[in-house]
Design an enzyme around this catalytic site. Structure first.
Site, short mmCIF file in Angstrom:
data_model
loop_
_atom_site.label_atom_id
_atom_site.label_comp_id
_atom_site.label_asym_id
_atom_site.label_seq_id
_atom_site.Cartn_x
_atom_site.Cartn_y
_atom_site.Cartn_z
CE1 TYR A 68 -2.97 -1.83 6.29
CE2 TYR A 68 -2.65 0.56 5.38
CZ TYR A 68 -3.18 -1.00 5.21
OH TYR A 68 -3.73 -1.20 4.00
CB SER A 112 -0.86 0.10 1.13
OG SER A 112 -1.44 1.36 1.37
#
Length: 320
Positions: A183, A158
């Site tokens: 994350y 990501s």
């Protein structure tokens, strides 16, 4: 930074869909493993691959939910897998290997995002454990079938990898926790995994890629309160997207991982980070959060992460 980390002119872009990149591609007789292939981008990935003729194995943490979501899609096979449980990973891999089949495509798509501090296994931080360590163990346990098929392995990272490189002194966030930086570290790990797997696997004909699928509103946002999404400017008080052009549809979001898994333009390449159905450019310091950070493609950090992951999981297909 590798010199190959530059656009190659794929002919596709941010608005391309998974069906677009598979137009004219025949995957008949090919077997794909798609984690999380029953929700969000994973579901669209499964739909597109089966439409092109592939047989898709979908290992699911919630098999009943997966069965319902995949109803009516031909060419899908379900099994059970919880990436946060290494025994579950072992069980799935053993069942698959016992079938004697080879793997042509692996898309490590499943993941969790920005969850409250959660511990799994022996106290591991859940995002790092689920998004990275579970997939690390899965690919290593499936390695005989992956190597036999000369597979492409696609690790869904990501743009959030910009949030954090590897926190080598505290990868499990035992001293303070930030859900977004955690994350980010997990997504950096997804990219580094592809770098090292590609180095280790290329002699067996296995190549690996990582990617940013784009900004998409999917069930991945389940842990983010509505108030936070409003604050971030994603949605208004009624839940409507404030900037629809800034988000991709699930069909568009699945395109880059499908392109990574199947495009002949990537033949002979590997270890690269992709976005918008092309190879990504290096990130510009102080610029827009596009492209790939140096820390996510650093070969030395990739090797270090592989060694750490093998120690933590007790699995390494390349040891000895």
């Amino acid at each position: 930074m590798t010199s190959a980390q530059h656009k190659i002119g794929s002919g596709f872009g941010a608005e391309s869909t998974a069906d677009d990149v598979l137009q004219g591609v025949d995957l008949t007789g090919r077997l794909a493993v798609v984690t999380g292939g029953y929700s969000g981008l994973g579901l669209e990935t499964t739909r597109a691959l089966t439409k092109a003729g592939a047989h898709v194995v979908v290992p699911a943490r919630r098999p009943d939910t997966a069965r319902e979501a995949l109803a009516g899609i031909d060419g899908v096979e379900l099994d059970e897998l919880d990436l946060g449980d290494l025994e579950s990973v072992r069980g799935f891999a053993e069942r698959f290997l016992a079938s004697g089949r080879t793997v042509d495509l692996v898309i490590d798509n499943a993941g969790i995002m920005a969850c409250p501090e959660t511990r799994v296994g022996p106290g591991w931080e859940a995002q790092f454990a689920t998004n990275h360590l579970g997939h690390f163990a899965l690919v290593n346990r499936l390695w005989p079938a992956i190597a036999a098929g000369g597979a492409r392995v696609v690790s869904v990272s990501s743009r959030a990898h910009h949030f954090s490189g590897m926190r080598w002194d505290d990868v499990h966030w035992r001293h303070g926790y930030d859900k977004w930086e955690a994350y980010g570290q997990a997504k950096t790990a997804n990219a580094l995994f592809a770098v090292e797997l590609d180095r280790l696997g290329r002699d067996a004909g296995v190549r690996a890629f990582s990617l940013h699928p784009g900004g998409i509103i999917t069930p991945l946002q389940r842990h983010i309160p509505k108030e936070e999404m409003i604050e971030r400017g994603w949605i208004d008080a009624e839940g409507k997207l404030l900037n629809p052009k800034g988000f991709k549809t699930p069909e568009q979001g699945a395109a880059t991982q499908v392109w990574a898994a199947t495009s002949p333009l990537l033949d002979g390449l590997g270890g690269l980070y992709l976005e918008d159905c092309d190879v990504a450019e290096p990130a510009v310091e102080g610029g827009e959060p596009n492209g790939v950070k140096d820390w996510a493609t650093d070969p030395a950090q990739a090797t270090r992460l592989w060694t750490l992951s093998a120690e933590l999981t007790g699995v390494d297909a390349f040891s000895g």
